[in-house]
Design a protein around this motif. Structure first.
Motif, short mmCIF file in Angstrom:
data_model
loop_
_atom_site.label_atom_id
_atom_site.label_comp_id
_atom_site.label_asym_id
_atom_site.label_seq_id
_atom_site.Cartn_x
_atom_site.Cartn_y
_atom_site.Cartn_z
N LYS A 2 82.41 3.54 -33.30
CA LYS A 2 81.97 4.86 -33.74
C LYS A 2 81.74 4.85 -35.25
CE LYS A 2 83.49 7.62 -30.04
NZ LYS A 2 82.64 8.61 -29.47
N ASP A 47 78.43 9.50 -35.74
CA ASP A 47 79.11 10.15 -34.62
C ASP A 47 79.94 11.33 -35.12
OD1 ASP A 47 78.30 8.29 -32.51
OD2 ASP A 47 79.58 6.85 -33.55
N LYS A 77 79.90 15.28 -34.42
CA LYS A 77 81.07 16.14 -34.54
C LYS A 77 81.31 16.34 -36.03
CE LYS A 77 81.97 16.27 -30.15
NZ LYS A 77 81.76 17.48 -29.38
N ASP A 99 83.32 21.57 -35.78
CA ASP A 99 84.07 21.35 -34.55
C ASP A 99 85.57 21.45 -34.76
OD1 ASP A 99 81.90 20.48 -32.57
OD2 ASP A 99 81.47 19.24 -34.33
N GLU A 100 86.03 21.16 -35.95
CA GLU A 100 87.46 21.18 -36.24
C GLU A 100 87.65 21.30 -37.74
OE1 GLU A 100 90.77 21.96 -35.72
OE2 GLU A 100 90.24 21.22 -33.72
N SER A 113 94.59 12.91 -34.89
CA SER A 113 94.75 14.01 -33.95
C SER A 113 93.51 14.88 -33.89
CB SER A 113 95.97 14.84 -34.35
OG SER A 113 96.03 16.03 -33.60
N GLN A 116 90.71 13.14 -32.15
CA GLN A 116 90.95 13.13 -30.71
C GLN A 116 90.57 14.48 -30.09
OE1 GLN A 116 94.95 12.01 -29.61
NE2 GLN A 116 94.21 11.09 -27.73
N ILE A 117 90.91 15.56 -30.79
CA ILE A 117 90.59 16.91 -30.31
C ILE A 117 89.07 17.07 -30.11
CG2 ILE A 117 90.51 19.35 -31.02
CD1 ILE A 117 93.33 18.87 -32.28
N VAL A 118 88.27 16.54 -31.04
CA VAL A 118 86.82 16.69 -30.93
C VAL A 118 86.18 15.59 -30.05
CG1 VAL A 118 86.64 17.90 -33.14
CG2 VAL A 118 86.23 15.43 -33.07
N GLY A 119 87.01 14.73 -29.49
CA GLY A 119 86.50 13.71 -28.59
C GLY A 119 85.88 12.50 -29.27
N ALA A 120 86.28 12.27 -30.52
CA ALA A 120 85.68 11.17 -31.28
C ALA A 120 86.61 9.98 -31.46
CB ALA A 120 85.23 11.68 -32.65
#
Length: 121
Positions: A2, A47, A77, A99-100, A113, A116-120
């Protein structure tokens, strides 16, 4: 692997973020303001974008709005990374397409963390 674009006018923050992201197996590029970041995105869309709020030339919100208006197949993201911690700033960032949100200073665990929350991650 990524990719992540770190956008921050602080060389120290970019260096710290790069180190953390590389330990999380990201290929990292850097930009020191939003305008430079848009140029990097034109060359290769990352990404993930780790984005500072307050920068000269073009700030984080202007960059984010411009990025989200682009007609591209895969939007990255976007994780805002800033010292702005009041709810109004957080809400504005999320409404603009972030996104976060992560607060400075951050550490590896916190950044991992959020990714991970945003799926990356």
């Amino acid at each position: 692997m990524k990719t992540c674009l770190v956008v921050d006018d602080s060389k120290v923050i970019r260096k710290v973020a790069r180190h953390i992201l590389e330990t999380l197996d990201f290929v990292v590029d850097e930009a020191e303001d939003g305008r430079e970041a848009l140029g990097r995105c034109d060359i290769q869309m990352p990404d993930v974008v780790l984005l500072d709020w307050n920068m000269p030339v073009m700030g984080g919100m202007e960059f984010l709005r411009t990025l989200r208006q682009q007609d591209i197949a895969s939007q990255p993201k976007v994780v805002f990374c800033t010292t702005e911690n009041d709810m109004a700033h957080i809400r504005a960032a999320l409404e603009a397409g972030a996104d976060e949100y992560v607060m400075k200073p951050f550490d590896r665990e916190t950044l991992a963390s959020k990714l991970q929350i945003v799926g990356a991650a």
